[in-house]
Design a protein around this motif. Structure first.
Motif, PDB file in Angstrom:
ATOM      1  N   TYR A   1      44.243  26.544  42.543  1.00 27.00           N
ATOM      2  CA  TYR A   1      43.315  25.807  41.695  1.00 27.00           C
ATOM      3  C   TYR A   1      44.002  25.138  40.499  1.00 27.00           C
ATOM      4  O   TYR A   1      43.713  23.982  40.171  1.00 27.00           O
ATOM      5  N   LYS A   2      44.893  25.859  39.859  1.00 24.57           N
ATOM      6  CA  LYS A   2      45.561  25.282  38.690  1.00 24.57           C
ATOM      7  C   LYS A   2      46.421  24.081  39.090  1.00 24.57           C
ATOM      8  O   LYS A   2      46.441  23.067  38.394  1.00 24.57           O
TER       9      LYS A   2
ATOM     10  N   GLU B   1      37.473  22.746  38.136  1.00 21.18           N
ATOM     11  CA  GLU B   1      37.357  23.636  36.986  1.00 21.18           C
ATOM     12  C   GLU B   1      36.177  24.591  37.144  1.00 21.18           C
ATOM     13  O   GLU B   1      36.261  25.753  36.735  1.00 21.18           O
TER      14      GLU B   1
ATOM     15  N   GLU C   1      37.301  27.161  39.715  1.00 16.69           N
ATOM     16  CA  GLU C   1      38.304  28.025  39.087  1.00 16.69           C
ATOM     17  C   GLU C   1      37.631  29.036  38.155  1.00 16.69           C
ATOM     18  O   GLU C   1      38.008  30.224  38.115  1.00 16.69           O
ATOM     19  N   LYS C   2      36.617  28.594  37.429  1.00 21.04           N
ATOM     20  CA  LYS C   2      35.893  29.481  36.523  1.00 21.04           C
ATOM     21  C   LYS C   2      35.157  30.570  37.298  1.00 21.04           C
ATOM     22  O   LYS C   2      35.160  31.746  36.910  1.00 21.04           O
TER      23      LYS C   2
ATOM     24  N   VAL D   1      35.986  31.773  40.218  1.00 18.41           N
ATOM     25  CA  VAL D   1      36.986  32.705  40.742  1.00 18.41           C
ATOM     26  C   VAL D   1      37.421  33.685  39.660  1.00 18.41           C
ATOM     27  O   VAL D   1      37.549  34.896  39.906  1.00 18.41           O
ATOM     28  N   GLU D   2      37.648  33.178  38.448  1.00 19.74           N
ATOM     29  CA  GLU D   2      38.072  34.042  37.348  1.00 19.74           C
ATOM     30  C   GLU D   2      36.978  35.043  36.993  1.00 19.74           C
ATOM     31  O   GLU D   2      37.258  36.201  36.669  1.00 19.74           O
ATOM     32  N   GLU D   3      35.715  34.596  37.048  1.00 23.30           N
ATOM     33  CA  GLU D   3      34.606  35.508  36.733  1.00 23.30           C
ATOM     34  C   GLU D   3      34.515  36.621  37.770  1.00 23.30           C
ATOM     35  O   GLU D   3      34.274  37.790  37.430  1.00 23.30           O
TER      36      GLU D   3
ATOM     37  N   LYS E   1      36.991  37.784  39.550  1.00 24.81           N
ATOM     38  CA  LYS E   1      38.123  38.687  39.319  1.00 24.81           C
ATOM     39  C   LYS E   1      37.832  39.633  38.163  1.00 24.81           C
ATOM     40  O   LYS E   1      38.157  40.830  38.208  1.00 24.81           O
ATOM     41  N   ALA E   2      37.199  39.097  37.117  1.00 21.68           N
ATOM     42  CA  ALA E   2      36.868  39.931  35.948  1.00 21.68           C
ATOM     43  C   ALA E   2      35.855  41.004  36.328  1.00 21.68           C
ATOM     44  O   ALA E   2      35.955  42.164  35.900  1.00 21.68           O
TER      45      ALA E   2
ATOM     46  N   ARG F   1      37.597  43.741  38.252  1.00 24.59           N
ATOM     47  CA  ARG F   1      38.395  44.618  37.387  1.00 24.59           C
ATOM     48  C   ARG F   1      37.515  45.601  36.636  1.00 24.59           C
ATOM     49  O   ARG F   1      37.846  46.773  36.497  1.00 24.59           O
TER      50      ARG F   1
END
Length: 249
Positions: free
Chosen positions: A205-206, A233, A236-237, A239-241, A243-244, A247
Motif C-alpha cells: 500500500y505504501k 489511503e 491502508e487505513k 488495514v492498519e485499524e 492490525k491494531a 494486537r
C-alpha cells in the motif's frame, strides 16, 4: 535579350548567373585522419558472410544463419534495414525522420484495437496475446523514424497489457509492464497509475501511494490519480485499524 528567372520559396536571388554548360562538382570529402583510421583497422574483425537467394539477407558463410553463435555474428538488425530499403527503392537513404511507415502504424493500431475488444469482453488472456503481438510489431519501426512515435505507440500498448494482467490477477507481470511504461514515457501519468494498481494487488500500500504521488508530480490535476490515491489511503487505513484490533485482542 531579357531573361526571366524563377526562384523557389526561401531561395536567395543571386546576381551572378551562368547559362553555359556547368561541370558537376564533386563533393569534397574530409581528409582521413591516420590515427583514427589506425584505431578502426586495429579493432576490425572480418566476418565471412553469404547472401541469401534474394541478395538482401546476410547470413554466416558456414551455417547460413542470420544469427550464429558459432560464427559469432548477428545480422538480424542489418537484415531488417536491408529488407526495408529493398522494399522501398524510392526512399532516400536515409529517409527524413518525418517519414512514417503508415502501413506499419495501421497494422499496430489494428492489433491493439483487437486487444481492446477482447479486454472489454472480459477476455484478458486473449487481450494480452494481442497486445504482445502489437508490441512486437511496434518495435520493428525503421531506425530513421523519430523515437517519439515508437515511445507513444509502445507505451500505450504495454499500459493496456498491464491492465489485462491486472484483471488476470497476475500482479507481478502487471507491475513489470507498468515499470516498462514508466521507463519509456516517464512523464505520462498512466504508467504510474498502472504501477500503483499492481502494487495494490500485491498489498504494497505504501509503495502504491508513492507511485501515485510520483505520477501527480507530472500531472497534478489528474482526477484518476487523485481519486485512486484517496482509495489507497482509505484501504491502508482500514488495514492498519485491523492490525491494531488484532494486537489489542
Amino acid at each position: 535579350m531579357s531573361h526571366s528567372h524563377t526562384h523557389a520559396p526561401g531561395e536567395e536571388h543571386s546576381h551572378s548567373h551562368s547559362h553555359g554548360p556547368q561541370t558537376p562538382q564533386t563533393p569534397a570529402f574530409p581528409a582521413v585522419d591516420p590515427a583514427a583510421q589506425a584505431l578502426i583497422d586495429q579493432d576490425f574483425v572480418p566476418s565471412p558472410l553469404a547472401l541469401a537467394s534474394d541478395n538482401t539477407i546476410a547470413v554466416c558463410d558456414s551455417h547460413k544463419l542470420e544469427k550464429c553463435d558459432d560464427c559469432n555474428v548477428d545480422f538480424i538488425n542489418t537484415n531488417r534495414l536491408s529488407k526495408l530499403l529493398a522494399a522501398n527503392p524510392n526512399l532516400l537513404c536515409p529517409p527524413p525522420a518525418n517519414i512514417v511507415s503508415q502501413k506499419l502504424s495501421q497494422i499496430v493500431t489494428a492489433k491493439k484495437e483487437e486487444g481492446n475488444g477482447f479486454f472489454k469482453q472480459g477476455k484478458a488472456k486473449q487481450a494480452v496475446q494481442c497486445y504482445t503481438e502489437a508490441a512486437g510489431l511496434a518495435v520493428q519501426r525503421p531506425p530513421w523514424e523519430t523515437n517519439a512515435i515508437m515511445r507513444e505507440e509502445l507505451s500505450t500498448i504495454i499500459s493496456n497489457r498491464s491492465a489485462a494482467y491486472f484483471d488476470m490477477q497476475e500482479y507481478v507481470s502487471a507491475l513489470a509492464d507498468a515499470e516498462t511504461v514508466i521507463a519509456i514515457r516517464r512523464n505520462w501519468s498512466k504508467g504510474h497509475f498502472r504501477k500503483a494498481k499492481a502494487l495494490l494487488g500485491l498489498h504494497q500500500y505504501k509503495d502504491a501511494a508513492e507511485a501515485v504521488r510520483l505520477g501527480l508530480d507530472f500531472e497534478p490535476t489528474s482526477n484518476e490519480l487523485l481519486t485512486f490515491l484517496a482509495d489507497i489511503e482509505r484501504v491502508e487505513k482500514q488495514v492498519e485499524e485491523k492490525k491494531a484490533e488484532a494486537r489489542s485482542a
